[in-house]
Design an enzyme around this catalytic site. Structure first.
Site, PDB file in Angstrom:
ATOM      1  CD  GLU A 103       2.085  -0.387   4.267  1.00 50.68           C
ATOM      2  OE1 GLU A 103       3.074  -0.123   4.964  1.00 50.68           O
ATOM      3  OE2 GLU A 103       0.937  -0.473   4.711  1.00 50.68           O
ATOM      4  CG  ASP A 152      11.744   4.705  -0.964  1.00 52.92           C
ATOM      5  OD1 ASP A 152      11.212   4.657   0.161  1.00 52.92           O
ATOM      6  OD2 ASP A 152      11.168   4.377  -2.010  1.00 52.92           O
TER       7      ASP A 152
END
Ligand code: PLP
Lengths: 393, 253
Positions: free
Chosen positions: B45, B56
């Site tokens: 990714e 995140d």
């Protein structure tokens, strides 16, 4: 209901809920329940009682005689500055704390820029005995020491946001991350008409008490409910949404939104989102926001910490795009002068956010017969240091 | 056929690595990809950095901030990857937030991905409903697999809906958290893994968030088709640089 939210959570092309799956259960729970909870008679009863007994509503609609003479029009001030804690923000936090209780939540989180929403949240958490965590940009913590102290006195934990630009947008990111990490017991009290659906609509409904009072107060004073114009400053847009709410679909009432131009719209240091923004996604909402061509969110600037947000609520993006609202931006300097002017003419020291709304009388002219309501969103106590530095008081 | 679908058919557990494009240095994107392929990673990714990465934790946030400071943009990433298929044949997924894609233009973005040989997208803040209504057709026209997330809080009905719009794999988030958690998997997490694996979904699941070493990789892949390592890899990259990549991957399996 042309300018209000539709059943998919959009205002025209703006709104929606662009959230990571981790937030979906919480936001969906709220979406399914917020209207029915707000409509429960017991909720209404408790909400209205607190607004009356605790916040001090209704706030006066005050005819500002000397200001009116100065600008040769008829100016009323909606005195949200007289709310407990000093601004309109508490209307929303009272509503949301009652919502959180009915959803069975035990822990409250919030973001804050200037600290007004943080104080209003810490206040209602103290009132209800709920744990309160407020995220605030590390830079704002330094700039707004008195409000940080107030939150601490009220029992809240103030957590510095040290990511990104360390201001309001980053504090909002941190609050959202906290909610991702604590999905079961936590309610996020967002501070303006921003964020994923249903937040913009829910916050607008809690703030709509402002325009419902204006209606009945004008009826009493002028014999009719509608002003010719209603003016409010727009950061995220909650005081404005509340002031416009019951007039949205009444085209005879002109809606004027005032944004912060900072050092000038084209100076590179501005927060005039409607002028500088493009459609995109910020904090879960599709709306106008200030960003690079590459889609990175940029840092706004205004002398007023409460207008220093790179986006604007989707309701306002729609009012702008559809032409229903007239959008004007005001520089730091013009706002500061308008703040002094109101203080000297009416004996009311406004918050610097609010001073932006007052500044438009210098350039935007009204007829002598016009009835113009300005939403006086907050008082200037929190801004004394800025006023002192600016004017060498 | 899409490289992701091919890979998922292989009779093995998938080790997938996330890294942020343009980190640690702006020109590192291709070199990191080469080192990962050489080390035997099954899929990568590539993170498209964003100023406000809501889902995140601190490690990936910091790498995104640094990548943006280094000058990374969507267009620059596409330029860097222009000839990537001459060197790299493992499946490549772009992972990022929706706003930069929207600003590039969704259709232009997808077209560019197809030209380069990107196989799939993970856009955590593009919701299922919006995807179905506005974007599914575009993504599919350009041969892109779109990957949705599920979490321990996702209801079974919603998991079934997500399964029905997915055309590659489902990204199974290990716990209610942002990226970068390091605690191992307790009983309730394992129960969740079991519950999902017993649902017999059409799409295989790949587990992510909190996978950091051989231990967590093995316990994740006991239930899932594979696992994704992000923050732990980025931490290693920050500390040891490229030369640590081989050793790190070896330590996982
Ligand atoms: C007094 C006052 N007015 C206005 C604002 C701007 O927020 P909004 O646009 O949501 O009313 C703030 C925010 O802190 C405020 O404190």
């Amino acid at each position: 209901m042309k300018y209000n939210v539709n059943d998919k959570g959009y205002y025209g092309e703006f709104g929606g809920a662009y959230i990571p799956e981790m937030l979906y259960p919480n936001v969906e729970e709220l979406r399914q329940q917020y209207i029915s909870i707000m409509q429960e008679p017991s909720f209404q009863k408790e909400f209205n009682a607190l607004l009356k007994e605790y916040v001090g509503r209704p706030t006066p609609l005050y005819f500002a005689k000397r200001l009116s003479e100065k600008h040769n029009t008829k100016i009323y001030l909606k005195r949200e500055d007289l709310c407990h804690t000093g601004a309109h923000k508490v209307n929303n936090t009272i509503g949301q704390i009652l919502m959180a209780q009915r959803l069975g939540k035990k822990r409250i989180i919030a973001e804050t820029g200037a600290g007004q929403h943080g104080v209003a949240t810490a206040t209602v958490c103290a009132l209800m005995g709920l744990e309160c965590i407020v995220y605030m940009g590390a830079i704002d913590i330094e700039r707004q020491a008195p409000n940080v102290a107030r939150m601490k006195m009220l029992g809240a934990k103030v957590v510095p946001a040290i990511s990104g630009s360390k201001t309001l947008k980053d504090a909002t990111n941190e609050a959202i991350r906290d909610w991702i990490n604590n999905p079961a017991d936590t309610h996020y009290i967002i501070g303006s008409v921003v964020g994923p659906h249903p937040y913009p609509d829910m916050v607008a409904r809690f703030q709509s008490v402002i325009s419902s009072e204006i209606k009945s107060q004008l009826l009493e004073k002028e014999g009719h409910e509608n002003p010719d114009f209603i003016i409010a400053c727009v950061g995220g847009g909650s005081n404005a949404a509340g002031a416009y709410y019951h007039y949205l679909d009444t085209p005879e009432v002109g809606i004027i939104a005032v944004e912060a131009a900072g050092k000038g719209v084209n100076s590179g240091e501005s927060a005039a989102t409607s002028a500088l923004g493009k459609i995109g996604i910020i904090h879960g909402s599709k709306t106008l926001l200030m960003q690079t061509p590459d889609g990175q969110i940029t840092e706004p600037y205004s002398i007023s910490a409460g207008l220093d947000y790179p986006g604007v609520g989707p309701m306002h993006a729609h009012l702008f795009a559809s032409g229903r609202g007239e959008f004007i931006s005001v520089t730091d300097d013009d706002a500061m002068n308008a703040g002094i002017q109101l203080s000297k003419l009416e004996g009311i020291i406004p918050a610097i956010e609010t001073s932006h709304a007052l500044a438009i009388f210098e350039t935007r002219k009204f007829k002598p017969s016009d009835i113009v309501v300005v939403n006086l969103s907050g008082r200037g106590d929190k801004d004394l240091n800025t006023y002192i530095d600016y004017f060498n008081l | 056929m899409n490289r992701i679908s091919e890979k998922l058919k292989e009779n093995k557990k998938i080790l997938s690595i996330y890294f942020t494009a343009g980190y640690p240095s702006i020109d590192d994107t291709v070199s990191v990809l080469e080192a990962l392929q050489e080390s035997g990673v099954d899929m990568v990714e590539i993170g498209l950095p964003f100023s406000d990465p809501l889902a995140d934790g601190p490690t990936i946030q910091a790498s995104s901030t640094q990548a943006l400071k280094n000058g990374m943009t969507t267009q620059l990433l596409f330029n860097q990857l222009k000839d990537i298929r001459k060197k790299i044949d493992i499946p490549l997924v772009l992972m990022g937030y929706f706003n930069p894609v929207l600003q590039y233009g969704v259709e232009d973005f997808c077209k560019k991905c197809q030209e380069i040989g990107i196989d799939g997208l993970i856009l955590p803040d593009l919701p299922v409903a919006e995807y179905k209504e506005h974007y599914q057709e575009i993504f599919e026209n350009y041969g892109l697999i779109n990957v949705f997330l599920i979490t321990p809080q996702t209801s079974n009905d919603r998991i079934k809906e997500i399964d029905s719009v997915s055309n590659g794999f489902i990204y199974m988030v290990s716990s209610a958290s942002v990226t970068g958690g390091t605690h191992g998997f307790g009983k309730s997490t394992k129960d969740y893994f079991k519950r999902i694996s017993e649902m017999k979904l059409n799409n295989p699941q790949i587990l992510g968030f909190g996978i950091s070493n051989a231990d967590t990789f093995n316990s994740a892949t006991k239930y899932a088709k594979g696992a994704i390592i992000g923050s732990a890899f980025i931490k290693m990259l920050s500390n040891e640089g490229f030369k640590g990549i081989k050793k790190f991957i070896k330590s996982i399996r």
